[in-house]
Design an enzyme around this catalytic site. Structure first.
Site, mmCIF file in Angstrom:
data_model
loop_
_atom_site.group_PDB
_atom_site.id
_atom_site.type_symbol
_atom_site.label_atom_id
_atom_site.label_comp_id
_atom_site.label_asym_id
_atom_site.label_seq_id
_atom_site.Cartn_x
_atom_site.Cartn_y
_atom_site.Cartn_z
ATOM 1 N N GLY A 81 0.818 -1.200 0.000
ATOM 2 C CA GLY A 81 0.000 0.000 0.000
ATOM 3 C C GLY A 81 0.855 1.255 0.000
ATOM 4 N N TYR A 144 -2.983 9.808 4.778
ATOM 5 C CA TYR A 144 -2.269 8.551 5.006
ATOM 6 C C TYR A 144 -2.612 7.967 6.376
ATOM 7 C CZ TYR A 144 1.620 5.496 6.282
ATOM 8 O OH TYR A 144 2.381 4.444 6.738
#
Length: 273
Positions: A81, A144
Site C-alpha cells: 500500500g 495517510y
C-alpha cells in the site's frame, strides 16, 4: 538479521505484501526462516524467486488478483500500500480498496492471521509531551494516517464478525539508525521489527491487537503495556546513536508543529485531493 530465529514455529505458506518496499526488502530474507514457502507480492516485478519463494505481481486494488494471491496462505504480513502522504486517489486505491480486497480474500480462503503495517501517523496529532497507549483514540495527521485508522477499524470488523485475527503495528521509524531527534523516540531497529512481526504471527491468541512498533528507546511517547500479551520484547535502543544525533541537531524550533506533535513533518504535509 537475528543470529537465530526468534521461534522454531513455522508456517507452511506465508505471504509478504509490499515485498519491494523499504521494509519489505528488509523482511524478505528474514521471514524465510519462519515458513516453508514465502510468497512475495508487489505491484511491480520482483524478479526471479529464490529457493523457497514464490513471487506474485498484484495491484491491491485489483480484487481478482488479490483473491488469487491469498490462495493457500496461512498468514499474511501486510506491508503493501501507500506509505507516505499523497493525493487521495492512490491512498484510496492502495490503503482502502486494497485493504477490503485483502480481508475479503483472507475470509474466503480461510486465512486466520494478518499482521498489518499500520502507522504512528494514526495518532500523529498527539503532542510530543504526551505518552499514549495503543488504546488512545485516533488523531490522524493526514490522509495517510486516516487510511491506516480505517485499516485498523476494518481489522476489528473482520475479527468481530469472522474471527480473522490481526495485529495492527503502528510502526514508528524503522531505519538502520535514527536520522534526527524525533527518531530518538520513534526508532525501530530492523532486528526489533523482525521480533515484533514474529511475535505478532506466533502469539497464541491476539484477537485484534494494536501495538506501537518501536524499540526500547529512553525517550518514548508510546506505552505498549496493553499489548504485552503478544510477547514482543524489544532489545535495541536509539540511545547508542543519541550523541551523534544531538551533535547534528543541537536545537529544535519549539514553535515548529513538527517539533510539537508526534507525527513530525507529516502534520505539516497538508492532505490534498
Amino acid at each position: 538479521m537475528l543470529a537465530q530465529p526468534a521461534t522454531p514455529l513455522k508456517f507452511n505458506r506465508l505471504l509478504l505484501t509490499g515485498a519491494a518496499g523499504n521494509l519489505g526488502r528488509e523482511l524478505r530474507p528474514r521471514l524465510k526462516a519462519y515458513c516453508e514457502v514465502l510468497r512475495l507480492s508487489h505491484r511491480s516485478d520482483l524478479g526471479a524467486p529464490a529457493a523457497g519463494e514464490e513471487v506474485f505481481t498484484a495491484d491491491l486494488a485489483d480484487k481478482d488478483r488479490v483473491h488469487a494471491m491469498l490462495a493457500d496462505v496461512d498468514a499474511v504480513v501486510h506491508m503493501g500500500g501507500v506509505s507516505t502522504e499523497q493525493p487521495w486517489e492512490p491512498i484510496l486505491a492502495g490503503n482502502i480498496v486494497g485493504m477490503v480486497n485483502l480481508y475479503e480474500a483472507a475470509r474466503l480462503h480461510g486465512t486466520k492471521r494478518i499482521v498489518f503495517a499500520s502507522s504512528n501517523h494514526v495518532t500523529g496529532f498527539y503532542r510530543q509531551d504526551e505518552v499514549i497507549t495503543p488504546r488512545a483514540a485516533p488523531r490522524p495527521d493526514g490522509f495517510y494516517g486516516l487510511s491506516k485508522a480505517f485499516g485498523e477499524d476494518l481489522a476489528q470488523l473482520y475479527w468481530d464478525r469472522w474471527g480473522i485475527e490481526t495485529v495492527s503495528l503502528r510502526i514508528g521509524s524503522s531505519f538502520t539508525e535514527p536520522r534526527d531527534r524525533r527518531m530518538l523516540a520513534t526508532w525501530l531497529s530492523y532486528d526489533d521489527l523482525e521480533r515484533l512481526i514474529v511475535a505478532a504471527l506466533t502469539a497464541p491468541i491476539v484477537g485484534h491487537s494494536i501495538i506501537y512498533g518501536v524499540s526500547d528507546n529512553q525517550t518514548s511517547w508510546w506505552d505498549n503495556t496493553p499489548a504485552r500479551h503478544i510477547g514482543y520484547r524489544p532489545q535495541d535502543s536509539s540511545d547508542v546513536f543519541r550523541p551523534a544525533v544531538e551533535a547534528r541537531q543541537p536545537a529544535i524550533d519549539r514553535h515548529d508543529p513538527a517539533a510539537l506533535y508526534q507525527g513530525g513533518a507529516f502534520v505539516k504535509a497538508a492532505p490534498h485531493g
